[in-house]
Write an enzyme that holds these catalytic residues in place. Sequence first.
Site, mmCIF file in Angstrom:
data_model
loop_
_atom_site.group_PDB
_atom_site.id
_atom_site.type_symbol
_atom_site.label_atom_id
_atom_site.label_comp_id
_atom_site.label_asym_id
_atom_site.label_seq_id
_atom_site.Cartn_x
_atom_site.Cartn_y
_atom_site.Cartn_z
ATOM 1 N N GLY A 171 0.866 -1.191 0.000
ATOM 2 C CA GLY A 171 0.000 0.000 0.000
ATOM 3 C C GLY A 171 0.892 1.226 0.000
ATOM 4 O O GLY A 171 0.545 2.285 0.534
ATOM 5 N N ASP A 212 2.234 -1.690 -4.343
ATOM 6 C CA ASP A 212 0.876 -1.136 -4.384
ATOM 7 C C ASP A 212 0.258 -1.559 -5.696
ATOM 8 O O ASP A 212 0.976 -2.000 -6.622
ATOM 9 C CB ASP A 212 0.915 0.408 -4.282
ATOM 10 C CG ASP A 212 -0.405 0.995 -3.780
ATOM 11 O OD1 ASP A 212 -1.448 0.765 -4.429
ATOM 12 O OD2 ASP A 212 -0.389 1.697 -2.751
ATOM 13 N N ASN A 266 -7.559 -0.426 8.296
ATOM 14 C CA ASN A 266 -8.745 -0.507 9.150
ATOM 15 C C ASN A 266 -9.815 -1.392 8.535
ATOM 16 O O ASN A 266 -9.830 -1.590 7.321
ATOM 17 C CB ASN A 266 -9.311 0.911 9.353
ATOM 18 C CG ASN A 266 -8.726 1.573 10.587
ATOM 19 O OD1 ASN A 266 -8.589 0.938 11.623
ATOM 20 N ND2 ASN A 266 -8.389 2.850 10.473
ATOM 21 N N HIS A 301 5.666 -39.022 31.185
ATOM 22 C CA HIS A 301 6.175 -39.438 29.881
ATOM 23 C C HIS A 301 5.828 -40.890 29.590
ATOM 24 O O HIS A 301 6.703 -41.740 29.429
ATOM 25 C CB HIS A 301 7.700 -39.231 29.819
ATOM 26 C CG HIS A 301 8.269 -39.648 28.505
ATOM 27 N ND1 HIS A 301 7.987 -39.001 27.341
ATOM 28 C CD2 HIS A 301 9.080 -40.691 28.164
ATOM 29 C CE1 HIS A 301 8.598 -39.604 26.336
ATOM 30 N NE2 HIS A 301 9.268 -40.651 26.812
ATOM 31 N N MET A 313 14.231 -37.700 19.361
ATOM 32 C CA MET A 313 14.674 -37.580 20.758
ATOM 33 C C MET A 313 16.013 -36.853 20.843
ATOM 34 O O MET A 313 16.227 -36.014 21.730
ATOM 35 C CB MET A 313 14.779 -38.973 21.397
ATOM 36 C CG MET A 313 15.138 -38.929 22.864
ATOM 37 S SD MET A 313 13.998 -37.889 23.825
ATOM 38 C CE MET A 313 15.106 -36.664 24.488
HETATM 39 N N1 LIG Z 1 -4.346 1.838 12.375
HETATM 40 C C1 LIG Z 1 -4.416 3.167 12.405
HETATM 41 O O1 LIG Z 1 -4.264 3.814 13.456
HETATM 42 C C2 LIG Z 1 -4.692 3.910 11.137
HETATM 43 C C3 LIG Z 1 -4.477 5.282 11.042
HETATM 44 C C4 LIG Z 1 -4.749 5.912 9.831
HETATM 45 C C5 LIG Z 1 -5.230 5.167 8.773
HETATM 46 N N2 LIG Z 1 -5.439 3.840 8.907
HETATM 47 C C6 LIG Z 1 -5.923 3.014 7.809
HETATM 48 O O2 LIG Z 1 -4.855 2.805 6.877
HETATM 49 C C7 LIG Z 1 -5.410 2.538 5.592
HETATM 50 C C8 LIG Z 1 -4.701 3.398 4.549
HETATM 51 O O3 LIG Z 1 -4.945 4.766 4.769
HETATM 52 P P1 LIG Z 1 -4.387 5.856 3.735
HETATM 53 O O4 LIG Z 1 -4.783 7.163 4.236
HETATM 54 O O5 LIG Z 1 -2.939 5.584 3.495
HETATM 55 O O6 LIG Z 1 -5.233 5.472 2.433
HETATM 56 P P2 LIG Z 1 -4.878 5.773 0.922
HETATM 57 O O7 LIG Z 1 -6.125 5.568 0.136
HETATM 58 O O8 LIG Z 1 -4.168 7.065 0.790
HETATM 59 O O9 LIG Z 1 -3.823 4.640 0.562
HETATM 60 C C9 LIG Z 1 -4.167 3.286 0.480
HETATM 61 C C10 LIG Z 1 -3.297 2.635 -0.547
HETATM 62 O O10 LIG Z 1 -3.614 1.254 -0.582
HETATM 63 C C11 LIG Z 1 -3.510 0.838 -1.939
HETATM 64 N N3 LIG Z 1 -4.195 -0.416 -2.149
HETATM 65 C C12 LIG Z 1 -5.505 -0.660 -2.332
HETATM 66 N N4 LIG Z 1 -5.708 -1.963 -2.558
HETATM 67 C C13 LIG Z 1 -4.507 -2.544 -2.524
HETATM 68 C C14 LIG Z 1 -4.076 -3.875 -2.678
HETATM 69 N N5 LIG Z 1 -4.924 -4.857 -2.912
HETATM 70 N N6 LIG Z 1 -2.757 -4.126 -2.590
HETATM 71 C C15 LIG Z 1 -1.879 -3.146 -2.319
HETATM 72 N N7 LIG Z 1 -2.239 -1.857 -2.166
HETATM 73 C C16 LIG Z 1 -3.534 -1.571 -2.257
HETATM 74 C C17 LIG Z 1 -4.114 1.996 -2.722
HETATM 75 O O11 LIG Z 1 -3.746 1.930 -4.081
HETATM 76 C C18 LIG Z 1 -3.545 3.170 -1.985
HETATM 77 O O12 LIG Z 1 -2.321 3.602 -2.555
HETATM 78 C C19 LIG Z 1 -6.902 2.813 5.722
HETATM 79 O O13 LIG Z 1 -7.595 1.582 5.867
HETATM 80 C C20 LIG Z 1 -7.012 3.629 6.987
HETATM 81 O O14 LIG Z 1 -8.265 3.515 7.615
HETATM 82 C C21 LIG Z 1 -5.172 3.200 10.062
HETATM 83 O O1 LIG Z 2 -9.764 7.428 12.034
HETATM 84 C C1 LIG Z 2 -9.402 6.626 11.149
HETATM 85 O O2 LIG Z 2 -10.181 6.116 10.337
HETATM 86 C C2 LIG Z 2 -7.935 6.297 10.999
HETATM 87 C C3 LIG Z 2 -7.341 5.743 12.240
HETATM 88 O O3 LIG Z 2 -7.987 4.600 12.691
HETATM 89 C C4 LIG Z 2 -7.194 6.776 13.333
HETATM 90 O O4 LIG Z 2 -7.576 6.520 14.480
HETATM 91 O O5 LIG Z 2 -6.613 7.852 13.053
#
Ligand SMILES: NC(=O)c1ccc[n+]([C@@H]2O[C@H](COP(=O)([O-])OP(=O)(O)OC[C@H]3O[C@@H](n4cnc5c(N)ncnc54)[C@H](O)[C@@H]3O)[C@@H](O)[C@H]2O)c1
Ligand SMILES: O=C(O)C[C@H](O)C(=O)O
Length: 321
Positions: free
Chosen positions: A29, A55, A157, A186, A236
């Site tokens: 990603g 990606d 997420n 054993h 063993m």
């Molecule tokens: N855990 C956390 O605290 C937290 C915090 C922020 C965001 N997130 C989550 O992280 C994820 C990404 O957020 P973002 O802002 O970077 O999104 P984004 O849309 O900017 O980036 C996501 C990337 O994933 C790629 N993608 C989609 N399908 C794919 C696949 N099958 N294989 C590989 N890549 C693929 C897309 O092309 C894109 O470049 C979201 O699900 C978001 O909710 C989690």
């Molecule tokens: O809020 C979201 O969807 C992204 C992430 O889980 C966060 O807590 O920032």
Amino acid sequence: MFATRSLAAKGMRMYSSSTSLNAKVAVLGAAGGIGQPLSMLCRLSPVFTSVSCYDVVNTPGVAADLSHIPSPGSVTGFTPTEGFGSDANVKCYPAGAGAGLADALKGCDVVIIPAGVPRKPGMTRDDLFNTNASIVRTLMEGVAEHCPGALTCIISNPVNSTVPIAKDVLVNAGVLPADVPVIGGHAGITILPLFSQVPGLTLTDAEREELTVRVQFGGDEVVKAKDGAGSATLSMAYAGFVFAENAVKAMKGEKVVQAAYVDSDVTDAEFFASPCTFGPGGVEEVHGFGEMTEYEQGWFDKMMPDLKAQIAKGHAFMEEK
Ligand SMILES: NC(=O)c1ccc[n+]([C@@H]2O[C@H](COP(=O)([O-])OP(=O)(O)OC[C@H]3O[C@@H](n4cnc5c(N)ncnc54)[C@H](O)[C@@H]3O)[C@@H](O)[C@H]2O)c1
Ligand SMILES: O=C(O)C[C@H](O)C(=O)O
């Protein structure tokens, strides 16, 4: 690459090679909002000498951009059908070949997954489930196949659900190491594996019964297969070697926990096998074995008279003299 080398030659590398741990990381990603800066931070870090940016789109550009940062190591972009960048092993795939994920992951020590859609106003994280669950599952299937030992971090997420998905993929692929506590003694039914204590393992009643009996009579399986030529020797020898090696590590100050059949207060049997902490002087602490299921308790109750009788037999032999 030219820029990287010329700046490095002028002493402008960000880190000295002595801080490198030679680790390889994949960001899945890598073209996204999180993936791009994350890939850049990995590129800048001295602990990663190889960064794979995977990606479905745009990673050739991300990798090319990152390769112009004067930092040691390689950075390679992958899409499902393309590989592009500074890694000497990178291939260019014919359209549709689909080998990009495999090549991005091979040899990785760490995998970070921010792939998938983020929320928009008004959405809950769970609203992302339908899209992101299958993305994480597919990517983790790649991890299970190509770098099952990698330390994997899931960002996509809804994390509360995607982490269990990731774990299930590894469990289903049989690549998640699972320690099964085995307690008691054993011989036959005095050997009791506690499969209920293996995180994430679900067994049907029939599977649990089959596995339990197989562990209890594992020695018999080998005796039968050797057909009179002896009992277990290779497995063993392996177990004895692991035990001895761990004992030496403990003597040198490392904390080691391994199961042993020792003098014990854990049950009312004088000797009992359960996990023990080993230290420089040998066994330092004999641990209990936690909760048992009703099924395991049934075996435990059957085991104890046999175990106590076998212990008494040893003592009686010594008293006869
Ligand atoms: N855990 C956390 O605290 C937290 C915090 C922020 C965001 N997130 C989550 O992280 C994820 C990404 O957020 P973002 O802002 O970077 O999104 P984004 O849309 O900017 O980036 C996501 C990337 O994933 C790629 N993608 C989609 N399908 C794919 C696949 N099958 N294989 C590989 N890549 C693929 C897309 O092309 C894109 O470049 C979201 O699900 C978001 O909710 C989690
Ligand atoms: O809020 C979201 O969807 C992204 C992430 O889980 C966060 O807590 O920032």
